[in-house]
Scaffold this active site. Structure first.
Site, short mmCIF file in Angstrom:
data_model
loop_
_atom_site.label_atom_id
_atom_site.label_comp_id
_atom_site.label_asym_id
_atom_site.label_seq_id
_atom_site.Cartn_x
_atom_site.Cartn_y
_atom_site.Cartn_z
N TYR A 6 81.08 6.66 37.12
CA TYR A 6 79.67 7.03 36.87
C TYR A 6 78.94 5.86 36.20
O TYR A 6 77.89 5.42 36.65
CB TYR A 6 79.60 8.28 35.98
CG TYR A 6 78.22 8.57 35.46
CD1 TYR A 6 77.19 8.92 36.33
CD2 TYR A 6 77.93 8.47 34.10
CE1 TYR A 6 75.90 9.18 35.86
CE2 TYR A 6 76.65 8.73 33.62
CZ TYR A 6 75.64 9.08 34.50
OH TYR A 6 74.38 9.33 34.02
N SER B 213 71.92 4.92 32.13
CA SER B 213 72.63 5.79 31.19
C SER B 213 73.23 4.98 30.05
O SER B 213 73.63 3.82 30.23
CB SER B 213 73.76 6.49 31.95
OG SER B 213 74.67 7.07 31.04
N1 LIG Z 1 71.13 14.45 30.90
C1 LIG Z 1 71.64 13.38 30.30
O1 LIG Z 1 72.13 13.47 29.14
C2 LIG Z 1 71.62 12.04 30.96
C3 LIG Z 1 72.12 10.94 30.23
C4 LIG Z 1 72.10 9.69 30.82
C5 LIG Z 1 71.58 9.52 32.09
N2 LIG Z 1 71.12 10.60 32.79
C6 LIG Z 1 70.57 10.37 34.14
O2 LIG Z 1 69.29 10.95 34.21
C7 LIG Z 1 69.04 11.41 35.53
C8 LIG Z 1 68.67 12.89 35.50
O3 LIG Z 1 69.77 13.62 34.92
P1 LIG Z 1 69.75 15.18 34.69
O4 LIG Z 1 70.41 15.45 33.40
O5 LIG Z 1 68.38 15.70 34.95
O6 LIG Z 1 70.76 15.63 35.85
P2 LIG Z 1 70.66 16.82 36.91
O7 LIG Z 1 71.97 16.86 37.60
O8 LIG Z 1 70.16 18.06 36.23
O9 LIG Z 1 69.53 16.33 37.90
C9 LIG Z 1 69.76 15.46 38.98
C10 LIG Z 1 69.15 16.09 40.21
O10 LIG Z 1 69.32 15.17 41.30
C11 LIG Z 1 69.59 15.93 42.46
N3 LIG Z 1 70.30 15.07 43.41
C12 LIG Z 1 71.56 14.56 43.29
N4 LIG Z 1 71.85 13.84 44.38
C13 LIG Z 1 70.77 13.89 45.19
C14 LIG Z 1 70.46 13.32 46.47
N5 LIG Z 1 71.37 12.58 47.12
N6 LIG Z 1 69.26 13.58 47.02
C15 LIG Z 1 68.34 14.35 46.36
N7 LIG Z 1 68.56 14.89 45.15
C16 LIG Z 1 69.77 14.66 44.57
C17 LIG Z 1 70.45 17.10 41.99
O11 LIG Z 1 70.38 18.22 42.88
C18 LIG Z 1 69.84 17.40 40.62
O12 LIG Z 1 68.90 18.45 40.68
C19 LIG Z 1 70.31 11.11 36.32
O13 LIG Z 1 70.15 9.85 36.94
C20 LIG Z 1 71.38 11.00 35.25
O14 LIG Z 1 72.44 10.21 35.67
C21 LIG Z 1 71.12 11.85 32.24
#
Ligand SMILES: NC(=O)c1ccc[n+]([C@@H]2O[C@H](COP(=O)([O-])OP(=O)(O)OC[C@H]3O[C@@H](n4cnc5c(N)ncnc54)[C@H](O)[C@@H]3O)[C@@H](O)[C@H]2O)c1
Length: 333
Positions: free
Chosen positions: A155, A130
């Site tokens: 985080y 991130s």
């Molecule tokens: N969306 C953003 O702007 C952003 C920015 C920086 C980093 N990220 C990273 O990108 C990745 C995806 O983010 P996103 O926006 O799709 O988030 P999101 O919350 O929509 O998706 C994450 C998914 O992981 C699942 N999950 C969480 N813990 C779990 C576990 N222990 N076992 C199985 N599944 C699990 C959740 O149910 C969820 O559906 C994450 O690692 C997030 O930290 C996202």
């Protein structure tokens, strides 16, 4: 074509990556715990949406990857050659309320996925980091060569720890790994805890929008389609174990890239665009910056441009209306 394991397949980015992989002919084994950090129905709808376009190429299993035994059982007899690990406990603010959720999903979960990658000798694992690793003392635009030792939320600390733990697996086991530092992702099927969804829903429901940092905030907003393009380009280009330094500084087969839009947008401009797309003015409520947040993010994307030819294609002037159109249809407003 290849079979790819995607974690977080019911999440915002994971579902979009899964759809694109299936569309190009790969098959996907998707894992997700469907946890209730935000509405489970949205996660179920994303899974149904993938199934509707690629029923024969997509298998879904509900499993918590921080539970080693459950993960091993779910993967028994399943074949895959590469992994896209996007499942995580996301969200900066929630890490002040429920730190243990981040330890389980992002620390234990990352080690469990690294172990799976090692045991199965996969050709490449791409995982999500991130922009928050840059913290509050960042230089702008932030580069993968910058020091990242001062996270301002748990985080961010877990995401940086994911990079460091991955580095040891690349070093010890010569496992090809790529960490992607995403910058504020938005677009259709987005996340209800993030600014654009919060703004659009409040405007449509005539509730005030909460503007933090008194509006003096800047974010490098990246449209979901550009993120997916970057994830697939990374997945298809495993870092080689050639003794040469990789972006992020590893001497092993471990690359770290920023994926951003390369434009840091002022929050007030973003709100203006959401208002225009909704066809309604927002009721604006100003608040101080929240603990754990940073005032600005801006991505230096030279490393991924040079290595993988990544170029962002969608500016917020197009991406925000596209999100609002989807939101209107999905929520029936
Ligand atoms: N969306 C953003 O702007 C952003 C920015 C920086 C980093 N990220 C990273 O990108 C990745 C995806 O983010 P996103 O926006 O799709 O988030 P999101 O919350 O929509 O998706 C994450 C998914 O992981 C699942 N999950 C969480 N813990 C779990 C576990 N222990 N076992 C199985 N599944 C699990 C959740 O149910 C969820 O559906 C994450 O690692 C997030 O930290 C996202």
């Amino acid at each position: 074509m290849a079979r790819i394991l995607v974690t977080g397949a019911a999440g915002f980015i994971g579902a979009a990556v899964t759809k694109r992989l299936c569309a190009r002919g790969d098959s996907v084994l998707g894992l997700d715990s469907l946890n209730d950090y935000y509405q489970v129905s949205l996660k179920e709808d994303r899974v149904a949406d993938i199934r509707s376009v690629a029923p024969e190429r997509f298998t879904f299993k509900k499993v918590d990857f921080s539970d080693q035994h459950a993960l091993t059982a779910a993967l028994a007899g399943e074949e895959f050659t590469r992994i896209v690990h996007l499942g995580a406990q996301a969200g900066v603010r929630y890490s002040l309320e429920n730190p243990r959720a981040y330890v389980d999903a992002n620390l234990t979960g990352q080690v469990n996925m690294l172990e799976i990658a090692r045991e199965r000798a996969v050709g490449h694992m791409v995982y999500a980091s991130s922009s928050s690793v840059y913290g509050g003392r960042a230089t702008y635009p932030s580069s993968v060569d910058d020091r990242v030792d001062h996270p301002v939320s748990l985080y961010a600390a877990t995401k940086r720890a994911d990079e460091l733990m991955s580095e040891t697996y690349a070093h010890l086991f010569r496992l090809p790994l790529t960490g992607l530092r995403f910058f504020t992702v938005y677009g259709p099927w987005g996340r209800p805890d993030m600014a654009l969804w919060l703004f659009a829903s409040a405007i449509f429901e005539d509730r005030p929008i909460r503007i933090y940092g008194e509006g003096e905030m800047y974010r490098d907003f990246t449209y979901i389609d550009d993120i997916v393009t970057g994830v697939l380009a990374s997945l298809d280009s495993a870092p080689s174990d050639d003794g040469m330094a990789k972006p992020g500084g590893s001497m092993g087969p471990h690359a770290i890239y920023n994926i951003g839009n390369n434009l840091s947008e002022h929050l007030m401009k973003v709100i203006d665009l959401v208002e225009q797309a909704c066809g309604k003015a927002a009721i604006r409520e100003y608040h101080p910056i929240q603990p754990g947040e940073v005032r600005r993010t801006a991505a230096n994307i030279e490393a991924i441009q040079n290595d993988l030819g990544y170029e962002p294609t969608v500016r917020i002037e197009q991406g925000i209306p596209a999100f609002v159109d989807w939101y209107r249809e999905y929520s029936g407003v």
